[in-house]
Design a protein around this motif. Structure first.
Motif, PDB file in Angstrom:
ATOM      1  N   LEU A 188     -33.203 -19.558  -5.307  1.00  0.00           N
ATOM      2  CA  LEU A 188     -33.729 -20.595  -6.201  1.00  0.00           C
ATOM      3  C   LEU A 188     -35.091 -20.168  -6.764  1.00  0.00           C
ATOM      4  CD1 LEU A 188     -32.736 -23.853  -4.278  1.00  0.00           C
ATOM      5  CD2 LEU A 188     -31.792 -23.014  -6.439  1.00  0.00           C
ATOM      6  N   LEU A 189     -35.936 -19.585  -5.891  1.00  0.00           N
ATOM      7  CA  LEU A 189     -37.249 -19.118  -6.346  1.00  0.00           C
ATOM      8  C   LEU A 189     -37.099 -17.992  -7.381  1.00  0.00           C
ATOM      9  CD1 LEU A 189     -39.246 -19.115  -2.964  1.00  0.00           C
ATOM     10  CD2 LEU A 189     -39.435 -20.743  -4.848  1.00  0.00           C
ATOM     11  N   PHE A 190     -36.160 -17.075  -7.117  1.00  0.00           N
ATOM     12  CA  PHE A 190     -35.905 -15.973  -8.070  1.00  0.00           C
ATOM     13  C   PHE A 190     -35.464 -16.538  -9.424  1.00  0.00           C
ATOM     14  CE2 PHE A 190     -34.585 -12.762  -4.513  1.00  0.00           C
ATOM     15  CZ  PHE A 190     -35.907 -12.670  -4.124  1.00  0.00           C
ATOM     16  N   ALA A 191     -34.616 -17.563  -9.362  1.00  0.00           N
ATOM     17  CA  ALA A 191     -34.112 -18.155 -10.613  1.00  0.00           C
ATOM     18  C   ALA A 191     -35.258 -18.776 -11.400  1.00  0.00           C
ATOM     19  CB  ALA A 191     -33.038 -19.187 -10.290  1.00  0.00           C
ATOM     20  N   ILE A 192     -36.152 -19.481 -10.672  1.00  0.00           N
ATOM     21  CA  ILE A 192     -37.301 -20.129 -11.337  1.00  0.00           C
ATOM     22  C   ILE A 192     -38.199 -19.061 -11.972  1.00  0.00           C
ATOM     23  CG2 ILE A 192     -39.432 -21.454 -10.881  1.00  0.00           C
ATOM     24  CD1 ILE A 192     -37.744 -22.973  -8.700  1.00  0.00           C
ATOM     25  N   VAL A 193     -38.508 -18.003 -11.162  1.00  0.00           N
ATOM     26  CA  VAL A 193     -39.359 -16.909 -11.690  1.00  0.00           C
ATOM     27  C   VAL A 193     -38.645 -16.206 -12.846  1.00  0.00           C
ATOM     28  CG1 VAL A 193     -40.462 -14.696 -11.112  1.00  0.00           C
ATOM     29  CG2 VAL A 193     -40.576 -16.586  -9.491  1.00  0.00           C
ATOM     30  N   GLY A 194     -37.323 -16.037 -12.708  1.00  0.00           N
ATOM     31  CA  GLY A 194     -36.554 -15.376 -13.761  1.00  0.00           C
ATOM     32  C   GLY A 194     -36.594 -16.142 -15.064  1.00  0.00           C
ATOM     33  N   ILE A 195     -36.571 -17.464 -14.980  1.00  0.00           N
ATOM     34  CA  ILE A 195     -36.542 -18.287 -16.205  1.00  0.00           C
ATOM     35  C   ILE A 195     -37.955 -18.400 -16.813  1.00  0.00           C
ATOM     36  CG2 ILE A 195     -36.084 -20.617 -17.103  1.00  0.00           C
ATOM     37  CD1 ILE A 195     -33.830 -20.768 -14.905  1.00  0.00           C
ATOM     38  N   TRP A 196     -38.945 -18.735 -15.967  1.00  0.00           N
ATOM     39  CA  TRP A 196     -40.288 -19.005 -16.514  1.00  0.00           C
ATOM     40  C   TRP A 196     -41.278 -17.846 -16.307  1.00  0.00           C
ATOM     41  CZ3 TRP A 196     -37.686 -23.339 -14.296  1.00  0.00           C
ATOM     42  CH2 TRP A 196     -37.342 -24.312 -15.236  1.00  0.00           C
ATOM     43  N   GLY A 197     -40.967 -16.934 -15.370  1.00  0.00           N
ATOM     44  CA  GLY A 197     -41.880 -15.828 -15.085  1.00  0.00           C
ATOM     45  C   GLY A 197     -43.071 -16.285 -14.247  1.00  0.00           C
ATOM     46  N   LEU A 198     -43.856 -15.346 -13.784  1.00  0.00           N
ATOM     47  CA  LEU A 198     -45.101 -15.661 -13.071  1.00  0.00           C
ATOM     48  C   LEU A 198     -46.237 -15.203 -13.984  1.00  0.00           C
ATOM     49  CD1 LEU A 198     -44.781 -14.698  -9.269  1.00  0.00           C
ATOM     50  CD2 LEU A 198     -45.069 -16.964 -10.251  1.00  0.00           C
ATOM     51  N   PRO A 199     -47.049 -16.157 -14.488  1.00  0.00           N
ATOM     52  CA  PRO A 199     -48.073 -15.805 -15.476  1.00  0.00           C
ATOM     53  C   PRO A 199     -48.954 -14.640 -15.008  1.00  0.00           C
ATOM     54  CG  PRO A 199     -47.956 -18.181 -15.184  1.00  0.00           C
ATOM     55  CD  PRO A 199     -47.069 -17.596 -14.145  1.00  0.00           C
ATOM     56  N   GLY A 200     -49.014 -13.621 -15.831  1.00  0.00           N
ATOM     57  CA  GLY A 200     -49.873 -12.472 -15.531  1.00  0.00           C
ATOM     58  C   GLY A 200     -49.277 -11.477 -14.541  1.00  0.00           C
ATOM     59  N   LEU A 201     -48.158 -11.827 -13.917  1.00  0.00           N
ATOM     60  CA  LEU A 201     -47.574 -10.940 -12.895  1.00  0.00           C
ATOM     61  C   LEU A 201     -46.173 -10.462 -13.258  1.00  0.00           C
ATOM     62  CD1 LEU A 201     -48.541 -12.429  -9.396  1.00  0.00           C
ATOM     63  CD2 LEU A 201     -48.975 -10.112 -10.202  1.00  0.00           C
ATOM     64  N   ILE A 202     -45.268 -11.448 -13.436  1.00  0.00           N
ATOM     65  CA  ILE A 202     -43.867 -11.103 -13.711  1.00  0.00           C
ATOM     66  C   ILE A 202     -43.415 -11.828 -14.976  1.00  0.00           C
ATOM     67  CG2 ILE A 202     -41.504 -11.090 -12.771  1.00  0.00           C
ATOM     68  CD1 ILE A 202     -42.815 -11.371  -9.953  1.00  0.00           C
ATOM     69  N   PRO A 203     -42.928 -11.084 -15.969  1.00  0.00           N
ATOM     70  CA  PRO A 203     -42.408 -11.758 -17.170  1.00  0.00           C
ATOM     71  C   PRO A 203     -41.029 -12.365 -16.880  1.00  0.00           C
ATOM     72  CG  PRO A 203     -42.166  -9.369 -17.361  1.00  0.00           C
ATOM     73  CD  PRO A 203     -42.847  -9.618 -16.052  1.00  0.00           C
ATOM     74  N   PRO A 204     -40.610 -13.376 -17.649  1.00  0.00           N
ATOM     75  CA  PRO A 204     -39.255 -13.918 -17.458  1.00  0.00           C
ATOM     76  C   PRO A 204     -38.213 -12.803 -17.536  1.00  0.00           C
ATOM     77  CG  PRO A 204     -40.482 -15.255 -19.022  1.00  0.00           C
ATOM     78  CD  PRO A 204     -41.316 -14.042 -18.750  1.00  0.00           C
ATOM     79  N   SER A 205     -37.179 -12.914 -16.706  1.00  0.00           N
ATOM     80  CA  SER A 205     -36.182 -11.836 -16.654  1.00  0.00           C
ATOM     81  C   SER A 205     -34.798 -12.404 -16.380  1.00  0.00           C
ATOM     82  CB  SER A 205     -36.576 -10.845 -15.547  1.00  0.00           C
ATOM     83  OG  SER A 205     -35.465 -10.110 -15.115  1.00  0.00           O
ATOM     84  N   ILE A 206     -33.899 -12.160 -17.312  1.00  0.00           N
ATOM     85  CA  ILE A 206     -32.516 -12.628 -17.150  1.00  0.00           C
ATOM     86  C   ILE A 206     -31.868 -11.920 -15.952  1.00  0.00           C
ATOM     87  CG2 ILE A 206     -31.580 -10.969 -18.847  1.00  0.00           C
ATOM     88  CD1 ILE A 206     -30.290 -14.555 -18.418  1.00  0.00           C
ATOM     89  N   MET A 207     -32.311 -10.672 -15.697  1.00  0.00           N
ATOM     90  CA  MET A 207     -31.781  -9.883 -14.582  1.00  0.00           C
ATOM     91  C   MET A 207     -32.046 -10.583 -13.242  1.00  0.00           C
ATOM     92  SD  MET A 207     -30.217  -6.978 -14.591  1.00  0.00           S
ATOM     93  CE  MET A 207     -30.846  -5.881 -15.816  1.00  0.00           C
ATOM     94  N   LEU A 208     -33.250 -11.150 -13.123  1.00  0.00           N
ATOM     95  CA  LEU A 208     -33.628 -11.846 -11.888  1.00  0.00           C
ATOM     96  C   LEU A 208     -32.775 -13.100 -11.700  1.00  0.00           C
ATOM     97  CD1 LEU A 208     -35.631 -11.295  -9.640  1.00  0.00           C
ATOM     98  CD2 LEU A 208     -37.320 -12.705 -10.837  1.00  0.00           C
ATOM     99  N   VAL A 209     -32.436 -13.751 -12.812  1.00  0.00           N
ATOM    100  CA  VAL A 209     -31.580 -14.948 -12.742  1.00  0.00           C
ATOM    101  C   VAL A 209     -30.182 -14.547 -12.256  1.00  0.00           C
ATOM    102  CG1 VAL A 209     -30.611 -16.893 -14.041  1.00  0.00           C
ATOM    103  CG2 VAL A 209     -32.898 -16.053 -14.595  1.00  0.00           C
ATOM    104  N   VAL A 210     -29.666 -13.419 -12.771  1.00  0.00           N
ATOM    105  CA  VAL A 210     -28.338 -12.932 -12.357  1.00  0.00           C
ATOM    106  C   VAL A 210     -28.367 -12.578 -10.862  1.00  0.00           C
ATOM    107  CG1 VAL A 210     -26.582 -11.146 -12.726  1.00  0.00           C
ATOM    108  CG2 VAL A 210     -27.808 -12.088 -14.678  1.00  0.00           C
TER     109      VAL A 210
END
Ligand SMILES: [Zn+2]
Length: 286
Positions: A188-210
């Protein structure tokens, strides 16, 4: 789903297969990596993308070699755009075996990261050159593989290590339940980070959602599988009771003792159709 993969290599009898989707995704990876390089960026980018998946294959071979050494045959390794999967004929049940099989992959990634960093720092390549950037980028990717795989996102490596640690005290089923819950929370956390990203750290990523979807459903599926295994090994009380009754042989009255004037004799060969009780003529008293 697994049918659309073709073999690209065979290492110590283990077929390494590439899923068709990876063939489509590779140019995208190459294009993304191209940003790092100055001269011939697309060539370097494609080389980096291919090396990334060689790193993933080596990570999976790390799991596979330890699994084989522990007596667990490996069917194949399949490379997907989201990573690699080594298919074991059966999952190690002893926590110690599961721990060593799970840790072997991340240790390979860490070793690769160290080797690439050492190559970059050795001064073999001119400073700021594309070759140096290539080693730095692949070193960082292998460090990321090491860290990401060690997150307690069951059934990824970190989650398997967590289950192995818990199984020693809580038993396999309870350990899998906790690890699978942990895996779902991570998903669930990966999906959230994948959709919105972590500001300044991780950009949104469809791969992370998959990856999040894959972890969530795999965690659930493996917990159910372990639950079924445990049920077949040890039936719950009501089933155990029914089962033991079903297995009990039907109660039969004890065979009647033959009367004093009866003897059981074998029928002569011309009358053999089963045992027959024949009344014998009492012997004459002397
Ligand atoms: Zn792994």
């Amino acid at each position: 789903m697994f049918g659309n993969a073709f073999q690209i290599a065979k290492v110590r009898g283990i077929p390494i297969r590439m899923h068709i989707t990876l063939l489509i995704a590779l140019p995208f990876f190459g294009y993304k990596f191209a940003e790092v390089f100055s001269a011939h960026p697309l060539t370097w980018g494609m080389l980096a993308a291919i090396t990334l998946f060689i790193s993933v294959a080596l990570h999976e071979l790390g799991h596979s070699f330890v699994a084989i050494a522990k007596g667990f045959p490996v069917r194949d390794i399949t490379l997907w755009p989201i990573g690699g999967i080594a298919s074991l004929a059966r999952i190690p049940e002893r926590p110690r075996d599961e721990f060593w099989v799970a840790i072997a992959g991340p240790l390979v990634s860490l070793t690769l990261a160290g080797a690439l960093y050492a190559l970059s720092a050795s001064g073999v390549f001119p400073e700021q050159s594309d070759a140096e950037s290539f080693c730095d980028a692949l070193s960082m990717i292998n460090i990321s593989l090491f860290v990401f795989n060690l997150l307690p996102a069951f059934p990824m490596d970190g989650g398997r290590i967590l289950r192995a640690a818990l199984a020693q005290r809580k038993g396999r089923l309870a350990a899998t339940r906790i690890a699978a819950r942990c895996g779902k929370i991570c998903a669930l956390l990966f999906a959230i980070v994948g959709i919105w990203g972590l500001p300044g750290l991780i950009p949104p990523s469809i791969m992370l959602v998959v990856i999040a979807f894959f972890i969530f459903f795999s965690a659930r599926a493996e917990y159910r599988q372990v639950m079924m295994q445990e049920m077949s090994n040890q039936p719950p009380p009501i089933f155990q009771w029914l089962w033991s009754n079903a297995r009990r042989p039907p109660q039969q009255p004890p065979p009647a003792e033959p009367a004093d004037n009866e003897v059981v004799v074998s029928p002569p060969p011309w009358q053999r159709k089963g045992s027959t009780r024949t009344e014998a003529t009492p012997l004459d008293e002397p």
